[in-house]
Structure formats: C-alpha cells, structure tokens
Design a protein around this motif. Structure first.
Motif, short mmCIF file in Angstrom:
data_model
loop_
_atom_site.label_atom_id
_atom_site.label_comp_id
_atom_site.label_asym_id
_atom_site.label_seq_id
_atom_site.Cartn_x
_atom_site.Cartn_y
_atom_site.Cartn_z
N LEU A 1 0.39 -1.35 -0.04
CA LEU A 1 0.07 0.35 -0.24
C LEU A 1 0.88 1.60 -0.08
CD1 LEU A 1 -2.41 1.65 0.30
CD2 LEU A 1 -2.39 0.97 2.59
N ARG A 2 1.73 1.39 1.04
CA ARG A 2 2.65 2.33 1.54
C ARG A 2 3.52 2.86 -0.49
NH1 ARG A 2 8.81 2.51 3.79
NH2 ARG A 2 8.69 4.77 3.78
N ALA A 3 3.97 1.67 -1.43
CA ALA A 3 3.99 1.73 -2.58
C ALA A 3 3.41 2.27 -3.18
CB ALA A 3 5.44 0.26 -3.10
N ALA A 4 2.58 1.52 -3.31
CA ALA A 4 1.30 2.19 -4.33
C ALA A 4 0.58 3.69 -4.03
CB ALA A 4 0.20 1.49 -3.80
N GLN A 5 0.99 4.22 -2.87
CA GLN A 5 0.74 5.44 -2.84
C GLN A 5 1.69 6.36 -3.48
OE1 GLN A 5 -0.41 5.59 1.32
NE2 GLN A 5 -2.42 5.25 1.31
N ARG A 6 2.78 5.96 -3.09
CA ARG A 6 3.66 6.90 -3.08
C ARG A 6 3.45 6.65 -4.96
NH1 ARG A 6 9.78 4.41 0.35
NH2 ARG A 6 8.90 6.10 2.08
N PHE A 7 3.44 5.56 -5.60
CA PHE A 7 3.43 5.82 -6.81
C PHE A 7 2.69 6.96 -7.11
CE2 PHE A 7 2.16 3.88 -10.97
CZ PHE A 7 2.69 4.52 -12.11
N LEU A 8 1.60 6.94 -6.61
CA LEU A 8 0.27 7.78 -7.24
C LEU A 8 0.25 9.06 -6.66
CD1 LEU A 8 -2.57 8.35 -7.22
CD2 LEU A 8 -3.46 7.45 -5.30
N GLU A 9 1.24 9.30 -5.73
CA GLU A 9 1.43 10.85 -5.27
C GLU A 9 2.26 11.63 -6.65
OE1 GLU A 9 3.07 10.74 -1.54
OE2 GLU A 9 1.70 10.77 -0.53
N GLN A 10 3.53 10.23 -6.99
CA GLN A 10 4.49 10.73 -7.69
C GLN A 10 3.89 10.54 -9.76
OE1 GLN A 10 7.20 7.79 -9.33
NE2 GLN A 10 7.74 9.15 -10.90
N GLN A 11 2.81 10.80 -9.68
CA GLN A 11 2.10 10.60 -10.43
C GLN A 11 0.98 12.04 -10.79
OE1 GLN A 11 2.52 7.78 -14.08
NE2 GLN A 11 3.94 7.81 -12.48
N ARG A 12 0.51 12.17 -9.88
CA ARG A 12 0.01 13.27 -9.79
C ARG A 12 0.91 14.82 -10.15
NH1 ARG A 12 -3.37 11.51 -4.25
NH2 ARG A 12 -5.35 10.84 -5.26
N ARG A 13 2.26 14.32 -9.66
CA ARG A 13 2.94 15.50 -9.16
C ARG A 13 3.47 15.93 -11.13
NH1 ARG A 13 5.26 13.08 -4.62
NH2 ARG A 13 7.30 12.04 -5.71
N GLU A 14 3.91 14.40 -12.08
CA GLU A 14 4.42 14.52 -12.86
C GLU A 14 2.90 15.37 -13.74
OE1 GLU A 14 5.51 11.04 -14.01
OE2 GLU A 14 7.36 10.68 -13.41
N THR A 15 1.29 14.75 -13.43
CA THR A 15 0.48 15.47 -14.36
C THR A 15 0.35 17.16 -14.41
OG1 THR A 15 -0.67 13.40 -14.03
CG2 THR A 15 -1.53 15.24 -14.29
N VAL A 16 0.72 17.18 -12.69
CA VAL A 16 0.55 18.49 -12.56
C VAL A 16 1.65 19.63 -13.43
CG1 VAL A 16 1.20 20.31 -10.83
CG2 VAL A 16 -0.09 18.24 -10.64
N ALA A 17 2.83 18.98 -13.71
CA ALA A 17 4.31 19.54 -14.01
C ALA A 17 3.80 19.21 -15.95
CB ALA A 17 5.56 18.73 -14.16
N LYS A 18 2.98 18.77 -15.79
CA LYS A 18 2.90 18.55 -18.00
C LYS A 18 1.49 19.64 -18.09
CE LYS A 18 5.90 15.18 -19.30
NZ LYS A 18 7.07 15.88 -20.08
N LEU A 19 1.37 19.50 -16.76
CA LEU A 19 -0.54 20.34 -17.23
C LEU A 19 0.04 21.76 -17.35
CD1 LEU A 19 -3.03 18.61 -15.26
CD2 LEU A 19 -3.44 18.95 -17.64
N ALA A 20 1.19 22.60 -16.58
CA ALA A 20 1.42 23.77 -16.15
C ALA A 20 2.47 23.50 -17.92
CB ALA A 20 2.87 23.94 -15.74
N GLN A 21 3.41 23.08 -18.69
CA GLN A 21 3.84 23.03 -19.72
C GLN A 21 3.55 22.83 -20.40
OE1 GLN A 21 6.64 19.85 -20.19
NE2 GLN A 21 7.29 19.50 -18.19
N LEU A 22 1.56 22.43 -20.80
CA LEU A 22 1.26 22.14 -21.59
C LEU A 22 0.49 23.78 -21.88
CD1 LEU A 22 -0.89 21.22 -23.42
CD2 LEU A 22 -2.61 20.10 -22.48
N GLU A 23 0.13 24.22 -20.59
CA GLU A 23 -1.22 25.46 -20.57
C GLU A 23 0.13 26.62 -21.03
OE1 GLU A 23 -3.46 29.19 -20.41
OE2 GLU A 23 -3.38 26.11 -20.49
#
Length: 347
Positions: free
Chosen positions: A153-175
């Motif tokens: 569960l801990r590993a899954a949550q860390r991966f989820l948080e990483q994906q969220r951070r990468e998505t936010v960064a890519k959305l900023a680049q897209l804008e």
C-alpha cells in the motif's frame, strides 16, 4: 533582400541565383505607370521599391513566425498525449490504492467483529501510513501478511503521488505551450496584416506588377523537364510524387494538407504519404536525416533555406524544387537556388 518570387521559368538545367523582388517591381512599375511631368519619377520608383521591399521582408518574418507557431503546435500536441497518458496512469494507480485499502478495510471489519481492532490495522487504513512505517520497531507488531500488505500500500501511494506531481507539471507545460501558440499566431497575423496594408496602399499599377512578379499560379504553368531523374529511394520517389501532386494547392500558414500547406507542412505531408514520419518545422527537418552537398542532391531531398532554416522545399530534379512559398501563392516549382541554402537533408 531575399525573396520567394519566381526567378526563372521551368526546365532550367542550371541553378538560378538569388534575386531581389523590389528591383523587378520597380522596373515593372515604371513600365506600367507614366507619372505626370511635374512628378519625380526617381522618387516615385524609390518609394515603391521601398514599400515592396518592406512587404518582402514582412513575408519572410511571417514565415519565421509561422515555423515557430508550427513548432509550438507540435509541442502542444505532444504534451496533450503525455498528459492523457499520465492521467490514465494516475487513475489506474488510484484504483489500485482503493482496492488495497478495501482489502485492509475488510481485515479491520473482521477484527472488529472478533473483539476489537488492532492499532496496527487502524494504521493501515490511514491516508498516510509512512510516518509509522519509518519506525521499524512497529513492524514487529504486525504479522508477515499484514506487513507485506502495508508495504505494498505504501508503494502504491507513493507511485500515485508521483503520477499526480508529474501530471501537474505536464499540465503547466501544456498551458505554457498553448500561450506560445497564441503568441506566435498573433505575430503571424500582425505581420501579414501589415504587408497587406502596404500592398493596398500601392498604386494599382504597382500592386498588379507586384502580384505578377511574386504570385505565379503553380497550376497553369509548364512542368519542368524531369525525365531521367532518379530519386534517392523508393520512399523518396513516393514523396516526390506526392509533392508534385500538390502543385497548385494554396499556401496557408499552419496547415499541413491535404488541401493547403505552409512550407514545412508540405514536406511533412509528402513524406507522410510515403509512410515516413519527419518533424513538423523546417528547423527540425534540417536534422531529420543525412546532410549531403547540393551538388549531390537527389529527388526527395529536403532543401533548407536561410541561415535560420525558416523555409524548406523538396528537390525534384534538374535544378528544381517544389515548395509552398508564402500567403497568396500556390505550391509551385522554382529553381533550387532561389534563396540562400543552409542545408540539403536526405530523410
């Protein structure tokens, strides 16, 4: 000043030199218009030459801005795909965390029914168990199965948080890329509008002379003699066939076919018809293959113009290229030496 205007008729066997549209315009305008005796013919010709030279410059600037627009458009498309993939991975990671937490919830319910919930199971159901897990001694109070479930569960949550951070960064680049597209679009439109105003301000005879000198129709002219030319490869032959079929199509900035093109859109489309993917902009197309000397150019090679690589055409043989010149013109044949060449690239 470098111009896109046609420098010679088709079928030349030698390369044509770079020409200046303003000189031809001044000559043509002088022949078409007879100024009053009180007027200053030299002054009138100089004024027309300066205006048409400025129009020529604005078209070149608009083409550079168009290539920047094309690049930003391509980057925006790429980022959209990356954002979509990240959002998909994030959603799947969230589903995995939810399933794991569901399994732990079932364990907690079973323990509660049997006489109370172990504090370690309560830990498993918290949103962020990391702080507890960092205390290695706590794992001693967990069974092997429970400890493994919690680690997963801990590993899954860390991966989820990483994906969220990468998505936010890519959305900023897209804008940021979207804003760049809009900025370059305004730049193109402004320069083209200025060029049109200058043309409209010219006397009618001078304006017609400019249009005759720079806007040949590509559809109703003789096809240059291309017998005996040998493309570099089968895919080059297919690209040449496609680009020649596009002769007569209108120029439209930001377009890559099938009915209208800008310069790099035409070459990308032609190679796409041959099953070959090349980049969207003329700058990127310069590096999209092996560079060869002009003396060794073969049909299908990309001819990159100007030091900033802001224009491109396709060599089709016998000293001729096919290219999309600029707004108001149509895809046409021209001598390969119509402008300074910065590179010849064989995809």
């Amino acid at each position: 000043m470098v111009s896109h205007r046609r420098t010679s008729q088709h079928g030349q066997s030698t390369l044509a030199g770079v020409t200046v549209v303003s000189a031809a315009l001044a000559t043509a305008a002088a022949g078409l218009s007879a100024p009053p005796a009180s007027a200053d013919p030299a002054g009138r010709a100089a004024g027309r030459e300066a205006a048409t030279a400025r129009v020529d410059s604005l078209y070149a600037q608009a083409e550079r801005a168009t290539e920047k627009f094309d690049g930003a458009q391509a980057r925006t498309k790429e980022l959209r795909g990356q954002v979509a993939a990240l959002q998909d991975r994030t959603a799947r990671a969230q589903e995995r965390v939810n399933r794991m937490r569901g399994r732990l919830g079932a364990l907690a319910a079973a323990q509660y029914r049997s006489g109370g919930m172990d504090p370690t199971v309560q830990l498993m159901l918290t949103e962020r168990p990391d702080s507890f897990l960092e205390k290695a001694s706590a794992l001693d109070r967990l069974g092997v199965s429970q400890a493994g479930e919690l680690r997963r569960l801990r590993a899954a949550q860390r991966f989820l948080e990483q994906q969220r951070r990468e998505t936010v960064a890519k959305l900023a680049q897209l804008e940021a890329s979207r804003k760049a597209v809009a900025r370059h679009k305004r730049d193109v439109q402004r320069r083209l509008a200025t060029a049109r105003r200058l043309l409209n301000a010219l006397p009618k005879d001078a304006r017609k002379a400019f249009e005759r000198a720079t806007r040949s129709d590509g559809r109703h002219e003789a096809v240059p003699d291309l017998h005996g030319v040998v493309p570099a490869s089968g895919r080059a032959a297919a690209a040449v066939a496609a680009v020649r079929a596009a002769v007569g199509s209108p120029y439209a900035w930001g377009r890559s076919g099938p009915s209208a093109f800008d310069c790099s859109g035409l070459t990308q489309w032609a190679y796409g018809r041959a099953g070959v993917s090349i980049p969207r902009t003329s700058q990127a197309q310069r590096g999209a293959g092996r560079q060869v000397p002009l003396s060794q150019a073969q049909p299908g090679d990309l001819v990159i113009y100007r030091s900033d690589a802001s224009h491109v055409g396709m060599y089709v043989g016998n000293g001729q290229v096919v290219h999309a010149p600029y707004p108001g013109a149509r895809v046409r044949y021209d001598p390969v030496g119509m402008m300074p060449i910065s590179a010849v690239t064989r995809p």
